[in-house]
Design an enzyme around this catalytic site. Structure first.
Site, PDB file in Angstrom:
ATOM      1  CD  GLU A  26      41.796  26.769  41.212  1.00  0.00           C
ATOM      2  OE1 GLU A  26      40.581  26.778  41.022  1.00  0.00           O
ATOM      3  OE2 GLU A  26      42.538  27.749  40.997  1.00  0.00           O
ATOM      4  NE  ARG A  45      54.182  38.862  39.537  1.00  0.00           N
ATOM      5  CZ  ARG A  45      53.678  37.664  39.247  1.00  0.00           C
ATOM      6  NH1 ARG A  45      53.639  36.722  40.160  1.00  0.00           N
ATOM      7  NH2 ARG A  45      53.220  37.410  38.046  1.00  0.00           N
TER       8      ARG A  45
END
Length: 182
Positions: free
Chosen positions: A106, A69
């Site tokens: 994560e 993006r």
């Protein structure tokens, strides 16, 4: 926030154009979908204009966009401020010789790559992406650029998820955000 004048109608228009999709890609996640922002030509232009207004007089020679993006917002900002655009990509996406920076996710690790020679020591860079969550990708981008002697002036994102404390991971690097998704 993007402006000293918190009443800037452009910020409200940008925030309103971002669709929130609950439980995507997994339960408990409130996904910030910028595709609806891109469909709103006025809000999309406002987004680019706010970034350009902030960076046009900052002597930035490189806009580094984070895949994918950052590739949407980075090139128009780079063109408007007279800087080159450098894509920072996931592994094995760039042809030719690259340098890499590994970073933690994560659950696991990932890498970010940049073409060797895309930037030069002493250049001044803006790192741009759509969103900052935990700050891992922005930190990797900063490390990658600084390793080759580039000065990262600031990071810019359309959206911040402040509860994930990504801003804190950036330590002394300034972060400019248009919309808090709190």
């Amino acid at each position: 926030m993007a402006s000293e004048d918190c009443q800037d109608a452009r910020i409200a228009r940008i925030a309103a154009a971002i669709r929130v999709i609950p439980n995507f890609p997994k339960p408990g996640i409130m996904f910030q979908d910028i595709t609806t922002l891109l469909l709103d030509t006025r809000a999309f232009r406002d987004t680019i204009d706010l970034f350009v207004e902030r960076y046009k007089d900052r002597d930035i020679s490189v806009v580094a966009g984070i895949e994918a993006r950052g590739f949407i917002f980075g090139p128009p900002v780079a063109l408007a401020i007279g800087a080159k655009f450098v894509p920072l990509r996931k592994p094995n996406k760039l042809p030719g010789e690259v340098i890499s920076e590994e970073y933690s996710l994560e659950y696991g690790k990932d890498k970010m790559e940049m073409h060797v020679g895309a930037v030069q020591a002493g250049e001044r860079a803006l790192v741009i992406d759509d969103l900052i969550a935990t700050g891992g990708t922005l930190c990797a981008a900063i490390s990658l650029l600084e390793r080759v002697g580039v000065h990262v002036v600031e990071c810019a994102c359309v959206i911040e998820l402040p509860e994930l404390k990504g801003r804190e991971r950036l330590e002394d690097k300034p972060l400019f955000v248009l919309v808090d998704a709190a």
